[in-house]
Design a protein around this motif. Structure first.
Motif, PDB file in Angstrom:
ATOM      1  N   GLY A 202     -14.158 -49.872 -33.553  1.00 45.95           N
ATOM      2  CA  GLY A 202     -15.512 -49.608 -33.523  1.00 45.95           C
ATOM      3  C   GLY A 202     -15.856 -47.966 -33.923  1.00 45.95           C
ATOM      4  N   TRP A 203     -17.213 -47.887 -34.345  1.00 45.09           N
ATOM      5  CA  TRP A 203     -17.766 -46.675 -35.125  1.00 45.09           C
ATOM      6  C   TRP A 203     -18.747 -46.045 -33.865  1.00 45.09           C
ATOM      7  CZ3 TRP A 203     -21.973 -45.623 -38.811  1.00 45.09           C
ATOM      8  CH2 TRP A 203     -22.147 -44.114 -39.175  1.00 45.09           C
ATOM      9  N   HIS A 204     -18.671 -44.937 -33.554  1.00 50.86           N
ATOM     10  CA  HIS A 204     -19.413 -44.563 -32.346  1.00 50.86           C
ATOM     11  C   HIS A 204     -19.797 -43.043 -32.860  1.00 50.86           C
ATOM     12  CE1 HIS A 204     -20.332 -44.067 -28.425  1.00 50.86           C
ATOM     13  NE2 HIS A 204     -19.532 -43.103 -27.857  1.00 50.86           N
ATOM     14  N   PRO A 205     -20.816 -42.973 -33.713  1.00 47.25           N
ATOM     15  CA  PRO A 205     -21.444 -41.796 -34.183  1.00 47.25           C
ATOM     16  C   PRO A 205     -22.723 -41.345 -33.103  1.00 47.25           C
ATOM     17  CG  PRO A 205     -22.385 -43.772 -35.317  1.00 47.25           C
ATOM     18  CD  PRO A 205     -21.486 -44.182 -34.454  1.00 47.25           C
ATOM     19  N   LEU A 206     -22.869 -40.019 -33.253  1.00 45.16           N
ATOM     20  CA  LEU A 206     -23.798 -39.307 -32.423  1.00 45.16           C
ATOM     21  C   LEU A 206     -24.760 -38.891 -33.335  1.00 45.16           C
ATOM     22  CD1 LEU A 206     -24.932 -38.113 -29.696  1.00 45.16           C
ATOM     23  CD2 LEU A 206     -23.404 -36.064 -29.890  1.00 45.16           C
ATOM     24  N   GLY A 207     -26.198 -39.500 -32.949  1.00 47.66           N
ATOM     25  CA  GLY A 207     -27.485 -38.834 -33.744  1.00 47.66           C
ATOM     26  C   GLY A 207     -28.274 -37.883 -32.924  1.00 47.66           C
ATOM     27  N   THR A 208     -28.385 -36.668 -33.498  1.00 46.40           N
ATOM     28  CA  THR A 208     -29.365 -35.780 -32.884  1.00 46.40           C
ATOM     29  C   THR A 208     -30.206 -35.081 -33.935  1.00 46.40           C
ATOM     30  OG1 THR A 208     -27.631 -33.719 -33.504  1.00 46.40           O
ATOM     31  CG2 THR A 208     -27.269 -35.126 -31.515  1.00 46.40           C
ATOM     32  N   VAL A 209     -30.843 -34.058 -33.486  1.00 47.39           N
ATOM     33  CA  VAL A 209     -31.685 -33.394 -34.653  1.00 47.39           C
ATOM     34  C   VAL A 209     -30.805 -32.943 -35.755  1.00 47.39           C
ATOM     35  CG1 VAL A 209     -33.039 -31.336 -34.822  1.00 47.39           C
ATOM     36  CG2 VAL A 209     -33.407 -32.784 -32.869  1.00 47.39           C
ATOM     37  N   ALA A 210     -29.462 -32.486 -35.448  1.00 45.63           N
ATOM     38  CA  ALA A 210     -28.848 -31.831 -36.184  1.00 45.63           C
ATOM     39  C   ALA A 210     -27.994 -32.788 -37.244  1.00 45.63           C
ATOM     40  CB  ALA A 210     -27.385 -30.837 -35.470  1.00 45.63           C
ATOM     41  N   THR A 211     -28.138 -33.996 -36.979  1.00 47.45           N
ATOM     42  CA  THR A 211     -27.574 -35.178 -37.825  1.00 47.45           C
ATOM     43  C   THR A 211     -28.500 -36.062 -38.498  1.00 47.45           C
ATOM     44  OG1 THR A 211     -27.276 -36.546 -35.980  1.00 47.45           O
ATOM     45  CG2 THR A 211     -25.329 -35.081 -36.428  1.00 47.45           C
ATOM     46  N   ALA A 212     -29.344 -35.400 -39.136  1.00 41.51           N
ATOM     47  CA  ALA A 212     -30.677 -36.110 -39.886  1.00 41.51           C
ATOM     48  C   ALA A 212     -30.071 -37.178 -40.845  1.00 41.51           C
ATOM     49  CB  ALA A 212     -31.227 -35.279 -40.910  1.00 41.51           C
ATOM     50  N   GLU A 213     -28.674 -37.324 -41.202  1.00 42.62           N
ATOM     51  CA  GLU A 213     -27.998 -38.346 -42.223  1.00 42.62           C
ATOM     52  C   GLU A 213     -27.845 -39.574 -41.401  1.00 42.62           C
ATOM     53  OE1 GLU A 213     -24.529 -35.465 -41.455  1.00 42.62           O
ATOM     54  OE2 GLU A 213     -26.589 -35.439 -41.025  1.00 42.62           O
ATOM     55  N   LEU A 214     -27.884 -39.544 -40.053  1.00 47.05           N
ATOM     56  CA  LEU A 214     -27.911 -40.830 -39.291  1.00 47.05           C
ATOM     57  C   LEU A 214     -29.305 -41.208 -39.047  1.00 47.05           C
ATOM     58  CD1 LEU A 214     -25.479 -39.750 -36.549  1.00 47.05           C
ATOM     59  CD2 LEU A 214     -24.908 -40.969 -38.771  1.00 47.05           C
ATOM     60  N   ARG A 215     -30.174 -40.915 -39.656  1.00 46.76           N
ATOM     61  CA  ARG A 215     -31.357 -41.589 -39.649  1.00 46.76           C
ATOM     62  C   ARG A 215     -31.717 -42.993 -40.561  1.00 46.76           C
ATOM     63  NH1 ARG A 215     -36.972 -37.848 -39.479  1.00 46.76           N
ATOM     64  NH2 ARG A 215     -36.142 -36.172 -38.080  1.00 46.76           N
ATOM     65  N   PRO A 216     -32.283 -43.810 -40.341  1.00 44.76           N
ATOM     66  CA  PRO A 216     -32.084 -45.433 -40.703  1.00 44.76           C
ATOM     67  C   PRO A 216     -31.636 -45.564 -42.439  1.00 44.76           C
ATOM     68  CG  PRO A 216     -34.054 -45.348 -39.250  1.00 44.76           C
ATOM     69  CD  PRO A 216     -33.519 -44.136 -39.466  1.00 44.76           C
ATOM     70  N   PRO A 217     -32.265 -44.657 -43.186  1.00 44.80           N
ATOM     71  CA  PRO A 217     -31.904 -44.948 -44.550  1.00 44.80           C
ATOM     72  C   PRO A 217     -30.564 -44.229 -45.169  1.00 44.80           C
ATOM     73  CG  PRO A 217     -34.173 -44.040 -44.692  1.00 44.80           C
ATOM     74  CD  PRO A 217     -33.682 -43.819 -43.070  1.00 44.80           C
ATOM     75  N   ALA A 218     -30.092 -43.329 -44.624  1.00 42.21           N
ATOM     76  CA  ALA A 218     -29.024 -42.833 -44.894  1.00 42.21           C
ATOM     77  C   ALA A 218     -27.935 -43.288 -43.939  1.00 42.21           C
ATOM     78  CB  ALA A 218     -28.758 -41.249 -44.666  1.00 42.21           C
ATOM     79  N   PHE A 219     -28.215 -43.901 -42.746  1.00 42.78           N
ATOM     80  CA  PHE A 219     -27.117 -44.268 -41.935  1.00 42.78           C
ATOM     81  C   PHE A 219     -26.845 -45.816 -42.687  1.00 42.78           C
ATOM     82  CE2 PHE A 219     -26.523 -46.966 -38.112  1.00 42.78           C
ATOM     83  CZ  PHE A 219     -25.398 -46.244 -37.408  1.00 42.78           C
ATOM     84  N   SER A 220     -27.913 -46.460 -43.205  1.00 41.48           N
ATOM     85  CA  SER A 220     -27.549 -47.624 -43.677  1.00 41.48           C
ATOM     86  C   SER A 220     -26.453 -47.647 -44.908  1.00 41.48           C
ATOM     87  CB  SER A 220     -28.775 -48.372 -44.418  1.00 41.48           C
ATOM     88  OG  SER A 220     -28.449 -49.611 -45.196  1.00 41.48           O
ATOM     89  N   VAL A 221     -26.700 -46.657 -45.534  1.00 45.51           N
ATOM     90  CA  VAL A 221     -25.608 -46.170 -46.841  1.00 45.51           C
ATOM     91  C   VAL A 221     -24.216 -45.969 -46.297  1.00 45.51           C
ATOM     92  CG1 VAL A 221     -25.016 -44.291 -48.598  1.00 45.51           C
ATOM     93  CG2 VAL A 221     -27.487 -45.079 -48.150  1.00 45.51           C
ATOM     94  N   MET A 222     -24.188 -45.115 -45.207  1.00 51.74           N
ATOM     95  CA  MET A 222     -22.961 -45.241 -44.506  1.00 51.74           C
ATOM     96  C   MET A 222     -22.221 -46.161 -43.772  1.00 51.74           C
ATOM     97  SD  MET A 222     -23.701 -41.458 -42.196  1.00 51.74           S
ATOM     98  CE  MET A 222     -22.290 -41.147 -41.959  1.00 51.74           C
ATOM     99  N   LEU A 223     -23.048 -47.175 -43.439  1.00 50.10           N
ATOM    100  CA  LEU A 223     -22.646 -48.527 -42.980  1.00 50.10           C
ATOM    101  C   LEU A 223     -21.995 -49.331 -44.091  1.00 50.10           C
ATOM    102  CD1 LEU A 223     -25.285 -49.489 -40.308  1.00 50.10           C
ATOM    103  CD2 LEU A 223     -22.992 -48.815 -39.865  1.00 50.10           C
ATOM    104  N   ASP A 224     -22.695 -49.105 -45.286  1.00 49.51           N
ATOM    105  CA  ASP A 224     -22.244 -49.844 -46.501  1.00 49.51           C
ATOM    106  C   ASP A 224     -20.831 -49.158 -46.858  1.00 49.51           C
ATOM    107  OD1 ASP A 224     -24.483 -51.559 -46.821  1.00 49.51           O
ATOM    108  OD2 ASP A 224     -25.460 -50.172 -48.117  1.00 49.51           O
ATOM    109  N   ASP A 225     -20.646 -47.966 -46.777  1.00 48.58           N
ATOM    110  CA  ASP A 225     -19.420 -47.119 -46.909  1.00 48.58           C
ATOM    111  C   ASP A 225     -18.483 -47.737 -46.054  1.00 48.58           C
ATOM    112  OD1 ASP A 225     -20.659 -45.678 -49.141  1.00 48.58           O
ATOM    113  OD2 ASP A 225     -20.939 -43.881 -48.020  1.00 48.58           O
TER     114      ASP A 225
END
Length: 313
Positions: A202-225
């Motif tokens: 599993g992948w277990h990322p932490l989303g916070t104010v400091a991790t804007a790349e985990l908002r949905p659009p960028a998060f979707s790209v990371m999941l594709d990667d």
């Protein structure tokens, strides 16, 4: 969707009564899991930047309950709740001893351990522990994961690696969960995605104010990667659990702002965010409900259990 909550490892709730009360309350409410953070010591001078807060500073003043000890303790106070190290810093512990401790907790809890792992961020803590070279912590972590998996297999086993070696040994009892407790990799760097694709369940990322790349659009790209990396490693992406740790900021009224953080605002807005991440592939969401006082913390858990959990698939 499965839901988890954070157990306190520091602060006024990190006591026998606070931990047991939260764990049992979460179990009664139907939460699937409880996450447990990992620090051992806090050097008085820390220049390392904490990656999960916009200030770059970790909020602790030095207190931290050791996570494997806490997991063993609270497993004895509950019967169904799963426990997720979120995350265990792999280079901090001797890999043979750590593998033995994790297997023991899995046996005594009847298979309720999920091993969230990371490589760490605080150089000064590595130095205080005499841990392996901070700059090689990624490679060390990969090797330690390989050692865990060997020791959780029928023996005798041996290992002769770059950072650790041992001759033939038996390490029993084996974990209840087969082939081993689920391994979730924390972090959201390319290296964390590669480690997930090659070694983890599993992948277990932490989303916070400091991790804007985990908002949905960028998060979707990371999941594709992650999907491409997993398939390139010859593994089935469909077997990878996406377990997201989020900050929850509920309000009585909706937040009308274009830059609203996910999981902030009214119950309707939080539900909308849950659905967004579910559609992206997240199957496990965990939140930190702590307020500094036990009654209000339990009230926040109650709110989530009544306003969010019954209304999501």
């Amino acid at each position: 969707m499965q839901y988890g909550f954070g157990l306190p490892v520091r602060g006024p709730l990190a006591t026998h009564d606070g931990i047991v009360t939260m764990a049992r309350h979460g179990e009664r409410l139907g939460f699937t899991s409880a996450t447990i953070a990992d620090h051992i010591v806090f050097p008085t001078a820390v220049a390392s930047q904490y990656p999960y807060d916009a200030s770059g500073k970790h909020p602790s003043t030095g207190d931290a309950i050791e996570p494997l000890s806490l997991m063993a303790f609270v497993a004895g106070a509950t019967s169904r709740l799963r426990f997720v190290t979120s995350v265990l810093i792999l280079p901090h512990r001797n890999p043979v001893l750590a593998a033995k401790m994790i297997a023991t907790i899995d046996v005594l809890s009847k298979g309720r351990v999920t091993l969230g792992v990371g490589v760490g961020w605080m150089r000064e803590e590595f130095a205080a522990l005499g841990a392996p070279d901070f700059d090689r912590r990624g490679a060390v972590s990969d090797e330690y994961l390989a050692i865990y998996k060997k020791l959780w297999s029928p023996g005798p086993v041996e290992h002769h690696g770059t950072y650790y070696s041992f001759g033939p040994v038996r390490c029993e009892p084996l974990p209840v969960q087969r082939p081993h407790p689920p391994i979730w990799v924390g972090g959201h760097s390319k290296a964390a995605l590669r480690r997930t694709a090659r070694h983890a369940d599993g992948w277990h990322p932490l989303g916070t104010v400091a991790t804007a790349e985990l908002r949905p659009p960028a998060f979707s790209v990371m999941l594709d990667d992650l999907k491409r990396m997993t398939e390139a490693a010859g593994r089935d992406y469909g077997q990878i659990t996406i377990a997201y740790v989020a900050r929850l900021h509920e309000t009585k009224t909706a937040i009308d702002a274009p830059d609203r953080m996910p999981f902030s605002g009214s119950a309707a807005q939080v539900l909308e965010d849950v659905e967004t991440y579910r559609r992206l592939g997240v199957s496990h969401l965990s939140f930190d409900f702590r307020t500094g006082e036990l009654p209000s913390t339990l009230q926040r858990m109650d709110w989530f259990a009544s306003e969010i959990m019954p209304h999501t698939p």
